[in-house]
Scaffold this active site. Structure first.
Site, mmCIF file in Angstrom:
data_model
loop_
_atom_site.group_PDB
_atom_site.id
_atom_site.type_symbol
_atom_site.label_atom_id
_atom_site.label_comp_id
_atom_site.label_asym_id
_atom_site.label_seq_id
_atom_site.Cartn_x
_atom_site.Cartn_y
_atom_site.Cartn_z
ATOM 1 N N HIS A 52 0.843 -1.196 0.000
ATOM 2 C CA HIS A 52 0.000 0.000 0.000
ATOM 3 C C HIS A 52 0.883 1.252 0.000
ATOM 4 O O HIS A 52 2.042 1.217 0.408
ATOM 5 C CB HIS A 52 -0.902 0.014 1.230
ATOM 6 C CG HIS A 52 -1.985 -1.016 1.191
ATOM 7 N ND1 HIS A 52 -3.116 -0.908 1.966
ATOM 8 C CD2 HIS A 52 -2.115 -2.168 0.482
ATOM 9 C CE1 HIS A 52 -3.901 -1.940 1.736
ATOM 10 N NE2 HIS A 52 -3.319 -2.735 0.844
ATOM 11 N N GLU A 54 0.969 4.006 1.831
ATOM 12 C CA GLU A 54 1.515 4.474 3.101
ATOM 13 C C GLU A 54 2.669 3.590 3.566
ATOM 14 O O GLU A 54 3.694 4.097 4.044
ATOM 15 C CB GLU A 54 0.414 4.495 4.177
ATOM 16 C CG GLU A 54 -0.727 5.440 3.867
ATOM 17 C CD GLU A 54 -1.864 4.799 3.071
ATOM 18 O OE1 GLU A 54 -2.978 5.326 3.149
ATOM 19 O OE2 GLU A 54 -1.640 3.795 2.377
ATOM 20 N N CYS A 82 -5.967 2.539 5.639
ATOM 21 C CA CYS A 82 -6.641 1.299 6.014
ATOM 22 C C CYS A 82 -6.063 0.817 7.352
ATOM 23 O O CYS A 82 -5.062 1.361 7.832
ATOM 24 C CB CYS A 82 -6.435 0.247 4.928
ATOM 25 S SG CYS A 82 -4.769 -0.469 4.899
ATOM 26 N N CYS A 85 -2.247 0.074 7.164
ATOM 27 C CA CYS A 85 -1.413 1.265 7.025
ATOM 28 C C CYS A 85 -1.421 2.109 8.296
ATOM 29 O O CYS A 85 -0.391 2.676 8.672
ATOM 30 C CB CYS A 85 -1.858 2.077 5.816
ATOM 31 S SG CYS A 85 -1.585 1.204 4.253
#
Length: 155
Positions: A52, A54, A82, A85
């Protein structure tokens, strides 16, 4: 200045989408007014469900600085992080998170993590993903080894 950093996070998302690397998410890590880490969603490009934006930005910043704590750093994300993250930001000791789109905005695109957020509220035996504890005593032996190690470093 905050808008400039958020604009860069959004630009990272735009770049990832243009390359077809994954979802429309980008992030930057900032320390003392300088971007020190960048990332966009690379789930498809890397065939890695943890890639992801991040997490990639945190990895980039930590690698550049040679540290695993980013206490004096801020995370700018094109979308509300999310659960994974957000956890990564806590582990990295990020001092503040700014985000643009909301969790609900992401859910409208099919990136709905409400189920995960709800599952994290449950005890392991109540989660929809079955979990079973095995070989605890053997694992605790390794814990004892780490506890006694002169090489250990807390993070």
């Amino acid at each position: 200045m905050q808008e400039r950093f958020m604009a860069e996070a959004i630009a990272m998302a735009r770049q990832g989408v243009a390359l077809g690397h994954g979802g429309p998410f980008g992030a930057v890590v900032v320390r003392d007014g300088v971007v020190i880490g960048r990332g966009w969603n690379r789930v498809i490009a890397d065939t890695d469900p943890t890639a992801h934006a991040e997490v990639n930005a945190i990895r980039d910043a930590s690698g550049r600085l040679g540290v695993w704590h980013l206490e004096e750093c801020e995370l700018y994300a094109s979308c509300e992080p999310c659960p994974m993250c957000l956890s990564a930001a806590y582990w990295a000791h990020i001092s503040k998170i700014y985000y643009a789109a909301s969790e609900a905005d992401a859910a409208e695109l099919g990136f709905d993590d409400r189920h995960i957020r709800e599952e994290l509220q449950c005890s392991p035996i109540r989660r929809s993903l079955p979990m079973q504890q095995l070989m605890r005593e053997e694992a605790l032996e390794v814990f004892a080894q780490w506890r006694a190690s002169e090489l250990k470093r807390h993070y």
